[in-house]
Design a protein around this motif. Sequence first.
Motif, short mmCIF file in Angstrom:
data_model
loop_
_atom_site.label_atom_id
_atom_site.label_comp_id
_atom_site.label_asym_id
_atom_site.label_seq_id
_atom_site.Cartn_x
_atom_site.Cartn_y
_atom_site.Cartn_z
N ARG A 172 18.11 56.09 18.34
CA ARG A 172 17.14 54.98 18.49
C ARG A 172 16.00 55.13 17.50
O ARG A 172 15.54 54.14 16.91
CB ARG A 172 16.61 54.95 19.93
CG ARG A 172 17.60 54.40 20.95
CD ARG A 172 16.89 54.06 22.25
NE ARG A 172 16.26 55.23 22.85
CZ ARG A 172 16.87 56.06 23.71
NH1 ARG A 172 18.13 55.84 24.06
NH2 ARG A 172 16.22 57.07 24.23
N ARG A 173 15.51 56.36 17.33
CA ARG A 173 14.42 56.57 16.37
C ARG A 173 14.86 56.20 14.96
O ARG A 173 14.12 55.56 14.21
CB ARG A 173 13.96 58.03 16.42
CG ARG A 173 12.98 58.34 17.52
CD ARG A 173 12.40 59.72 17.35
NE ARG A 173 13.37 60.77 17.62
CZ ARG A 173 13.55 61.36 18.80
NH1 ARG A 173 12.82 60.97 19.84
NH2 ARG A 173 14.44 62.31 18.95
N ASP A 202 21.06 60.10 21.92
CA ASP A 202 20.74 58.67 21.94
C ASP A 202 19.32 58.43 21.46
O ASP A 202 19.04 57.45 20.75
CB ASP A 202 20.91 58.12 23.37
CG ASP A 202 22.36 58.05 23.81
OD1 ASP A 202 23.24 58.07 22.92
OD2 ASP A 202 22.61 57.99 25.02
N GLN A 223 14.99 52.48 14.57
CA GLN A 223 13.67 51.84 14.53
C GLN A 223 12.96 52.06 13.20
O GLN A 223 12.40 51.12 12.61
CB GLN A 223 12.79 52.37 15.66
CG GLN A 223 11.39 51.75 15.67
CD GLN A 223 10.46 52.43 16.67
OE1 GLN A 223 10.73 53.53 17.14
NE2 GLN A 223 9.37 51.77 16.99
#
Length: 309
Positions: A53-54, A49, A57
């Motif tokens: 997310r990285r 996860d 972003q």
Amino acid sequence: MSAFQQPDPRDRPARLTVGVVGAGRVGPALAASLQLAGHRPVAVSGVSDASRRRAAQLLPDVPLVPPAEVLRRAELVLLTVPDDSLPGLVTGLAETGAVRPGQLLVHTSGRYGAKVLDPALRAGGLPLALHPAMTFTGTAVDVQRLAGCPFGVTAPDELRLAAEALVIEMGGEPEWIAEDMRPLYHAALALGANHLVTLVAQSMELLREAGVAAPDRMLGPLLGAALDNALRSGDAALTGPVARGDAGTVAAHVTELRKHAPQAVSGYLAMARATADRALAHGLLKPELAEDLLGVLANGTDGAEGEAR
């Protein structure tokens, strides 16, 4: 053009599609920096996860796909997996036919040079080892920090210009490391950077134990000055009770650490011995003071507690 300046994408016609295998802290940041230089990220692989997310972003709208699909879509592939996983990944990708002739394969491991990519080379891939000598947070700030960042670079001679160009496009400065020197190069960086984090964290814990409300504010100026002095002057910047030969003070330190932070004693003694050796070698520690000090360091507090009281 300075290495600190990002090239204008309009002036660089040879743009590449970029893929990332391993969306840890490093890969998305490097891909984002290449995007600023005009290259086009097209695929990312990530399992956890946090990695997803990285990727979201730093590389919004870039699809998450399996590693083999990343290679299918990209002309330049960043292999940003942990060191121990890299050889198996490269072998697996090559054996399954994922590597295409002429495809640039870039790994970011400090430990390995270009030879770890030999399976991909035999499949027609172009191997580059580009290791950014920087710690990464996994956030957008990493892209800014790449400006002026040294990269340890290892590549075949015929790919030297390509390696240098990619590093400069990411805002970095290439430093060539011989293939057989990569492990030593990486050990040097780990000794300085990774162990520094441990030392600072331990120091902050001890200051809290001593009642200091804001250990970071207390340590900031001291550590900043110490780092600056060390980078400027090397061993001549050594100071403190070990360099002065204050055996009683060092014994007192060991006694207090045994009481409050026994897990820190071995590290303190090891670093103090290394400091004493360097201070002696450079004439900073007087030989007549070294005997008592080295006795304290060899025996912990044995025979020295009386001096400390």
